[in-house]
Write an enzyme that holds these catalytic residues in place. Structure first.
Site, short mmCIF file in Angstrom:
data_model
loop_
_atom_site.label_atom_id
_atom_site.label_comp_id
_atom_site.label_asym_id
_atom_site.label_seq_id
_atom_site.Cartn_x
_atom_site.Cartn_y
_atom_site.Cartn_z
N ASP A 39 5.83 10.49 -6.47
CA ASP A 39 6.55 10.46 -5.14
C ASP A 39 7.46 9.41 -5.10
OD1 ASP A 39 4.45 8.95 -4.65
OD2 ASP A 39 3.50 10.23 -3.20
N ASN A 90 -5.92 11.76 5.34
CA ASN A 90 -5.70 12.96 6.13
C ASN A 90 -5.71 14.24 5.12
OD1 ASN A 90 -3.47 12.67 4.81
ND2 ASN A 90 -1.96 13.11 6.59
N HIS A 113 -3.88 14.18 2.11
CA HIS A 113 -2.54 14.52 1.59
C HIS A 113 -2.74 13.89 0.15
CE1 HIS A 113 -0.59 10.33 2.81
NE2 HIS A 113 -1.09 10.41 1.53
N GLU A 166 1.72 16.37 2.99
CA GLU A 166 1.09 16.22 3.97
C GLU A 166 0.23 17.53 4.32
OE1 GLU A 166 0.41 13.46 5.10
OE2 GLU A 166 1.81 12.13 4.95
C1 GLP Z 1 0.38 7.19 -0.09
C2 GLP Z 1 0.91 7.79 -1.41
C3 GLP Z 1 -0.03 8.80 -2.02
C4 GLP Z 1 -1.35 7.90 -2.15
C5 GLP Z 1 -1.76 7.72 -0.87
C6 GLP Z 1 -3.24 6.84 -0.67
O1 GLP Z 1 1.16 7.32 0.84
N1 GLP Z 1 2.18 8.55 -1.14
O2 GLP Z 1 0.27 9.15 -3.39
O3 GLP Z 1 -2.19 8.57 -2.76
O4 GLP Z 1 -1.01 7.31 -0.14
O5 GLP Z 1 -2.71 5.44 -0.86
P1 GLP Z 1 -3.98 4.30 -0.97
O6 GLP Z 1 -4.45 4.60 -2.41
O7 GLP Z 1 -3.37 2.98 -0.86
O8 GLP Z 1 -5.03 4.77 -0.17
#
Ligand code: GLP
Length: 239
Positions: free
Chosen positions: A71, A137, A139, A144
């Site tokens: 992303d 959440n 995602h 989302e």
């Molecule tokens: C972000 C990304 C995801 C990621 C998630 C968790 O917003 N878009 O690809 O897996 O949040 O992030 P973290 O590993 O910092 O908890």
């Protein structure tokens, strides 16, 4: 290790470092089996130990690989130069891509036409390995709650909770309000999916999305992973 859902294998490791090393081992095995592997990488905090482990494996031959990431933020119209936030392209360069060979595909180049990015993966025969983190959440990437299993790559509005969590405040001038993401369709088309989840804050959502024997639900996008034949979940907590 449990085998609670068909296709989903759980590996519980002692800590986040061990999760990173185990994830790096999976990447190494994929490269050995398929020197021209199509790999899709995640961003966020969770995969940082994996990238550290991969940077310390100079024996890996990345030269034939085709590299993508999940992303990217859409720069706002009033974006300043330099941008006041780190793009995921910069994250990928910093964490790994600057120190390895391989064909690197940056999502930021297709930010105006996200389906073109996904089409490049499909054009190469689909991903051999997609590595995911998970949001609290449920995602995955920026799919989302509400995302359908056949969702394509697309532009999405960032949820206020995601903006707060990623940028520590809402409505900061020059910061993105939208992102582009691979859709669940191409994620679920991967031959192998590795999901990394570390820290107690992720325990509940991993249980809800993947362990409970309820049908997959669009409210918890990660629950669609239960429909995939080969998912490995690496955690530093008991699921
Ligand atoms: C972000 C990304 C995801 C990621 C998630 C968790 O917003 N878009 O690809 O897996 O949040 O992030 P973290 O590993 O910092 O908890």
């Amino acid at each position: 290790m449990h085998g609670d859902m068909p296709g989903v294998q759980y590996v519980c490791l002692p800590d986040a470092q061990a999760v990173g090393v185990c994830a790096a081992d999976w990447v190494a095995r994929t490269l050995q089996d398929s020197p021209q592997a199509v790999l899709v990488f995640p961003t966020g905090n969770t995969p940082l130990p994996m990238y550290e482990a991969l940077r310390h494996r100079p024996e890996l031959d990345w030269s034939g690989t085709r590299l993508f990431h999940l992303d990217e933020y859409v720069p706002p119209r009033d974006a300043r130069r330099p941008l006041p936030y780190e793009t995921y392209a910069e994250y990928m360069r910093r964490e790994l891509w600057d120190v390895i060979d391989g064909q690197k595909h940056y999502f930021i180049q297709d930010v105006d036409e996200p389906t073109a990015y996904e089409a490049r993966i499909a054009g190469l025969g689909g991903a051999d390995l997609v590595i995911l983190g998970i949001g609290v959440n449920g995602h995955i990437a920026f799919n989302e709650p509400g995302a359908k299993p056949d969702s394509p790559a697309r532009r999405v509005a960032l949820a206020p909770a995601t903006i707060l969590s990623n940028f520590k405040a809402l409505n900061k001038p020059g910061y993105p309000t939208h992102a582009v993401t691979l859709g669940l369709k191409s994620i679920l088309s991967a031959r192998h999916i590795l999901l990394l989840a570390t820290g107690q804050a992720k325990q509940q959502v991993v249980r809800q999305a993947l362990l409970e024997c309820t049908p997959p639900d669009a409210d918890l996008p990660a629950s669609w992973l239960k429909t995939h034949p080969h998912v490995t979940v690496l955690t530093d907590f008991e699921v």
